[in-house]
Design a protein around this motif. Structure first.
Motif, mmCIF file in Angstrom:
data_model
loop_
_atom_site.group_PDB
_atom_site.id
_atom_site.type_symbol
_atom_site.label_atom_id
_atom_site.label_comp_id
_atom_site.label_asym_id
_atom_site.label_seq_id
_atom_site.Cartn_x
_atom_site.Cartn_y
_atom_site.Cartn_z
ATOM 1 N N UNK A 1 23.270 33.692 14.911
ATOM 2 C CA UNK A 1 23.099 33.219 13.508
ATOM 3 C C UNK A 1 22.723 34.329 12.703
ATOM 4 N N UNK A 2 22.322 34.123 11.377
ATOM 5 C CA UNK A 2 22.453 34.962 10.385
ATOM 6 C C UNK A 2 21.001 35.482 10.310
ATOM 7 N N UNK B 1 15.004 34.167 13.419
ATOM 8 C CA UNK B 1 14.376 33.167 14.049
ATOM 9 C C UNK B 1 15.314 32.157 14.883
ATOM 10 N N UNK B 2 16.555 31.772 14.185
ATOM 11 C CA UNK B 2 17.515 30.918 14.870
ATOM 12 C C UNK B 2 18.312 31.757 15.962
ATOM 13 N N UNK B 3 18.805 33.105 15.648
ATOM 14 C CA UNK B 3 19.145 33.698 16.528
ATOM 15 C C UNK B 3 18.708 34.008 17.843
ATOM 16 N N UNK B 4 17.417 34.148 17.641
ATOM 17 C CA UNK B 4 16.608 34.534 18.954
ATOM 18 C C UNK B 4 16.339 33.160 19.862
ATOM 19 N N UNK C 1 29.929 29.129 16.226
ATOM 20 C CA UNK C 1 29.523 28.155 15.287
ATOM 21 C C UNK C 1 29.337 26.970 15.683
ATOM 22 N N UNK C 2 28.136 26.247 15.621
ATOM 23 C CA UNK C 2 27.846 24.916 16.124
ATOM 24 C C UNK C 2 26.857 24.042 15.086
ATOM 25 N N UNK C 3 26.600 22.894 15.249
ATOM 26 C CA UNK C 3 25.880 22.144 14.253
ATOM 27 C C UNK C 3 24.631 22.785 13.816
ATOM 28 N N UNK D 1 25.682 32.884 4.589
ATOM 29 C CA UNK D 1 24.583 33.833 4.808
ATOM 30 C C UNK D 1 25.348 34.657 6.088
ATOM 31 N N UNK D 2 25.878 34.038 7.109
ATOM 32 C CA UNK D 2 26.599 34.874 8.140
ATOM 33 C C UNK D 2 27.604 36.122 7.230
#
Length: 383
Positions: A126-127, A130-133, A165-167, A175-176
């Motif tokens: 993710x960019x 929080x979401x990446x981890x 990439x996913x939902x 942002x990415x």
């Protein structure tokens, strides 16, 4: 002409494997819910030794393979990776490391460069951290990836970044791309999920809606225009999921045509997902790569078009898509011989349409996904 001569005349001409993928290990510090590794990977803990991998690389090069990918799992967990890179350089491969960046250091980047590694691709989830981890299952993943992407660039490599990439991250497209610009990326692969392995298990929670996909693609195209006008050399590669196509992809450019994958335990495969098929594939520990590629029943199973049922057999596009993806046909219909349901001509195409409709109304959150880890893998193995 005799029957035997006729069969030989119609048999497909088999060229050498030009691209060799060495899946060195299934071990990985991340838990991505879209991993392409088999669901039961925890039961496959056998790995080829350094000497066995060296033999595979030598055999592949002798056959004509020119490009080599080091993959996994996470190939960095193999302590012999520098030795394998050195061997690949001496043999004349163009070699590529596909990595999460975890376990990588600036010193290793330089050591790999000096050993002859040609290319490093770093993956992100993710960019934002929080979401990446959360997707990766590691609290340190994002900052490590940032540092290693910069280290790769500083070492003189082109910066090649990959985002699955996913939902749950498709709304971050701009942002990415912003992040990639800040990092000085040269190539960015925005690869929407392809549903094999863990991604197929989690399809309902990962597949974006049609509206999400249209918006994301428009955003990518707009940024391409802006980058071009600004004179930027950064390339954006947007990969649409098969489930939103009306014709199947020419999977692996045809079965046993260009690509040869060797799994951690030495199983040889025509693609990295083929292990899920009810086909017995040979192992490099008991058979030469040459014999595997040219003579084994597994690699000859779907070569050419004589295996095709209707509507593929009489389709004037079969020379373009080779009947589509055998793994996708098996996962969606239970029979790998069937036409790829992605194709609108397939009698099973309604399964794809149903998946699209389901994606428009899906509510599963990240917490509802099955994450790739040994515990879950053993649960799937037990059924």
């Amino acid at each position: 002409m005799t029957g035997t001569e006729s069969a030989q005349a119609s048999a497909p001409k088999i060229g050498p494997p030009l691209w060799l993928l060495a899946e060195l290990t299934y071990r990985c510090p991340l838990q991505c819910p879209y991993c392409s590794n088999p669901l039961d990977y925890a039961q496959n803990d056998q790995e080829l030794t350094t000497e066995q991998w060296v033999s595979v690389l030598r055999q592949g090069r002798e056959m004509g393979a020119a490009q080599l990918g080091f993959s996994g799992g996470e190939p960095l967990v193999r302590q012999d990776l520098p030795e394998l890179i050195t061997e690949a350089r001496q043999l004349g491969y163009y070699s590529n490391l596909i990595t999460s960046g975890l376990g990588l250091t600036e010193d290793k980047v330089l050591a790999f460069r000096d050993a002859g590694l040609d290319h490093i691709q770093v993956s992100f989830q993710a960019s934002d951290p929080e979401l990446n981890n959360a997707v990766a299952g590691s609290r340190k993943a994002f900052e490590q990836k940032l540092a290693m992407a910069r280290a790769v660039k500083d070492a003189g490599y082109p910066m090649v970044l990959n985002f699955v990439i996913h939902r749950h991250n498709i709304h971050q497209m701009t942002d990415i791309i912003d992040l990639c610009e800040r990092l000085g990326a040269d190539y960015v692969e925005l690869a929407t999920c392809q549903y094999y392995g863990w991604a197929f298990k989690n399809r309902e929670g990962l597949m974006p809606s049609k509206a999400q996909l249209i918006k994301a693609e428009a955003e990518v195209n707009e940024r391409r225009r802006m980058l071009s006008e600004a004179g930027s050399a950064m390339k954006l590669i947007f990969v649409t999921p098969d489930y939103y196509e009306e014709r199947p992809k020419a999977c692996m450019n045809g079965w046993g045509s260009l690509f040869l994958t060797v799994a951690p335990d030495g199983t040889a495969l025509p693609c990295h997902s083929a292990r899920l098929l009810p086909i017995e594939f040979p192992n490099v520990q008991s058979q030469s790569l040459q014999s595997i590629w040219y003579d084994s029943p597994g690699f000859n199973h779907y070569r050419g078009d004589s295996w095709m049922p209707e509507p593929c057999r009489s389709c004037d596009e079969k020379g373009k898509d080779f009947g589509g993806c055998r793994c996708q046909a098996y996962l969606l219909t239970g029979n790998a011989d069937n036409a790829d349901p992605v194709c609108s001509k397939s009698p099973e195409h309604d399964r794809i349409l149903a998946a699209r409709r389901a994606a428009d109304h899906a509510t599963a959150g990240l917490e509802d996904l099955s994450y790739r880890n040994p515990t879950n893998s053993r649960l799937f193995y037990r059924g």
